[in-house]
Write a protein that holds these residues in place. Structure first.
Motif, PDB file in Angstrom:
ATOM      1  N   THR A 132      62.318  32.254 -48.017  1.00  0.00           N
ATOM      2  CA  THR A 132      62.294  33.167 -49.127  1.00  0.00           C
ATOM      3  C   THR A 132      60.974  34.128 -49.219  1.00  0.00           C
ATOM      4  N   LEU A 133      60.992  35.043 -49.626  1.00  0.00           N
ATOM      5  CA  LEU A 133      59.697  36.055 -49.138  1.00  0.00           C
ATOM      6  C   LEU A 133      58.300  35.507 -50.009  1.00  0.00           C
ATOM      7  N   GLY A 134      58.512  35.021 -51.034  1.00  0.00           N
ATOM      8  CA  GLY A 134      57.257  34.405 -51.674  1.00  0.00           C
ATOM      9  C   GLY A 134      56.804  33.044 -50.787  1.00  0.00           C
ATOM     10  N   THR A 135      57.466  32.531 -50.308  1.00  0.00           N
ATOM     11  CA  THR A 135      57.001  31.213 -49.525  1.00  0.00           C
ATOM     12  C   THR A 135      56.241  32.029 -48.395  1.00  0.00           C
ATOM     13  N   LEU A 136      57.049  32.919 -47.640  1.00  0.00           N
ATOM     14  CA  LEU A 136      56.390  33.289 -46.334  1.00  0.00           C
ATOM     15  C   LEU A 136      55.072  33.952 -46.637  1.00  0.00           C
ATOM     16  N   LEU A 137      55.048  34.638 -47.730  1.00  0.00           N
ATOM     17  CA  LEU A 137      53.800  35.377 -48.018  1.00  0.00           C
ATOM     18  C   LEU A 137      52.586  34.556 -48.278  1.00  0.00           C
ATOM     19  N   ARG A 138      53.002  33.480 -49.014  1.00  0.00           N
ATOM     20  CA  ARG A 138      51.963  32.249 -49.263  1.00  0.00           C
ATOM     21  C   ARG A 138      51.715  31.608 -48.207  1.00  0.00           C
ATOM     22  N   GLU A 139      52.539  31.417 -47.303  1.00  0.00           N
ATOM     23  CA  GLU A 139      52.349  30.536 -45.795  1.00  0.00           C
ATOM     24  C   GLU A 139      51.439  31.371 -44.808  1.00  0.00           C
ATOM     25  N   ALA A 184      54.774  39.878 -44.311  1.00  0.00           N
ATOM     26  CA  ALA A 184      55.604  38.885 -44.901  1.00  0.00           C
ATOM     27  C   ALA A 184      57.056  39.257 -44.952  1.00  0.00           C
ATOM     28  N   LYS A 185      57.302  40.670 -45.278  1.00  0.00           N
ATOM     29  CA  LYS A 185      58.563  41.211 -45.381  1.00  0.00           C
ATOM     30  C   LYS A 185      59.074  41.301 -43.629  1.00  0.00           C
ATOM     31  N   ARG A 186      58.297  41.633 -42.683  1.00  0.00           N
ATOM     32  CA  ARG A 186      58.634  41.745 -41.473  1.00  0.00           C
ATOM     33  C   ARG A 186      59.245  40.108 -40.893  1.00  0.00           C
ATOM     34  N   ARG A 187      58.526  39.228 -41.511  1.00  0.00           N
ATOM     35  CA  ARG A 187      58.740  37.734 -40.906  1.00  0.00           C
ATOM     36  C   ARG A 187      59.960  37.443 -41.555  1.00  0.00           C
ATOM     37  N   TYR A 188      60.309  37.873 -42.868  1.00  0.00           N
ATOM     38  CA  TYR A 188      61.433  37.625 -43.496  1.00  0.00           C
ATOM     39  C   TYR A 188      62.879  38.129 -43.007  1.00  0.00           C
ATOM     40  N   LYS A 189      62.678  39.280 -42.393  1.00  0.00           N
ATOM     41  CA  LYS A 189      63.677  39.799 -41.725  1.00  0.00           C
ATOM     42  C   LYS A 189      63.919  39.162 -40.379  1.00  0.00           C
ATOM     43  N   GLN A 190      62.804  38.785 -39.808  1.00  0.00           N
ATOM     44  CA  GLN A 190      62.916  38.073 -38.292  1.00  0.00           C
ATOM     45  C   GLN A 190      63.677  36.878 -38.513  1.00  0.00           C
TER      46      GLN A 190
END
Ligand SMILES: Nc1ncnc2c1ncn2[C@@H]1O[C@H](COP(=O)(O)OP(=O)(O)OP(=O)(O)O)[C@@H](O)[C@H]1O
Ligand SMILES: Nc1ccn([C@H]2C[C@H](O)[C@@H](COP(=O)(O)O)O2)c(=O)n1
Length: 230
Positions: free
Chosen positions: A175-182, A160-166
């Motif tokens: 948001t990190l939380g939304t990406l983690l859930r997705e 999720a952190k990698r995707r957030y940065k990208q």
């Protein structure tokens, strides 16, 4: 007596979303001078085309027809950037990289007849001198005879952190939380479908890339294909 030819070598790189399959496959294919198959782009393209046609993504018959008729092409970027994905004649690269497109791809990828419609196209990428194939079922279903199989993983938080940065680098508001859930929802759907689920092939080498720099992962994968001294 006709000479028997050795099969074109294939390296399969499967794994969950954000594990680095696309990045590692591209770099390894470049180093080896092999062809590259981004199978996820095919599913994304069909999901996108189905959306453009206004189809209900759970309508298996309509989406399968869409998979059979959608024209999907890959074109190198003239400026050396990301390979362009052309869907029915239009450059859809940017639209295909969104999490919405990923979720649509994951939904239509659970339909067995859609997977069947994309089978021959995926296998047609196997050409000399070799192929690096990135996806979810490359080692289990599409190229079960591949000479080399890798299953990349990383913790969901790291992915999720990698995707957030990208996505932040692309200027997107996420948001990190939304990406983690997705990411977790997509992996759960891909791993639980009855046909060609996300799972390591029995003969795959598992590489946990959590905390591993990209170059270290590339070196590890290259060493599997061409061990030192060979
Ligand atoms: N080992 C790594 N360390 C740090 N960042 C990485 C690593 N591998 C990949 N990345 C970064 O993580 C992001 C996601 O990588 P990539 O798109 O290759 O993953 P993927 O598994 O192909 O994802 P998807 O299945 O959703 O397409 C990219 O920004 C990439 O640069
Ligand atoms: N071999 C494949 C490749 C992809 N999919 C589906 C499932 C994924 O969530 C989605 C998008 O793939 P990505 O571009 O993130 O690699 O497509 C699949 O079922 N099988």
């Amino acid at each position: 007596m006709p000479r028997s030819h050795a099969p074109v070598p294939v390296l399969t790189i499967d794994g969950p979303s954000g594990s680095g399959k696309g990045t590692i496959s591209r770099l390894v294919a470049e180093r080896l001078g092999w062809h590259l198959l981004d199978s996820g782009a095919l599913y994304r393209a069909v999901g996108y085309a189905a959306g453009m046609e206004g189809l209900d993504l759970s309508d298996a018959e309509a989406v399968t027809r869409c998979a059979e008729t959608t024209r999907i092409g890959f074109r190198p970027d003239p400026t050396g950037g990301e390979t362009r994905v052309i869907v029915n004649g239009l450059d859809a690269t940017d639209e295909l990289r969104t999490e919405t497109a990923g979720a649509a791809a994951s939904a239509i990828a659970a339909i067995p007849s859609v997977r069947q419609a994309l089978l021959a196209k995926q296998r047609s990428f196997r050409k000399a001198p070799g192929l690096v194939a990135d996806g979810r079922d490359m080692g289990t279903v599409i190229f079960p005879d591949a000479a080399h199989k890798v299953f990349l993983t990383a913790s969901a938080e790291e992915r999720a952190k990698r995707r957030y940065k990208q996505l932040k680098e692309k200027g997107l508001n996420v948001t990190l939380g939304t990406l983690l859930r997705e990411i977790e929802a997509r992996d759960a759907r891909d791993a639980s479908r009855p046909v060609a689920p996300l799972k390591p092939a029995e003969d795959a080498v598992r590489v946990d890339t959590t905390g591993m720099p990209i170059e270290a992962v590339v070196a590890k994968v290259l060493a599997l294909v061409a061990p030192a001294g060979e």
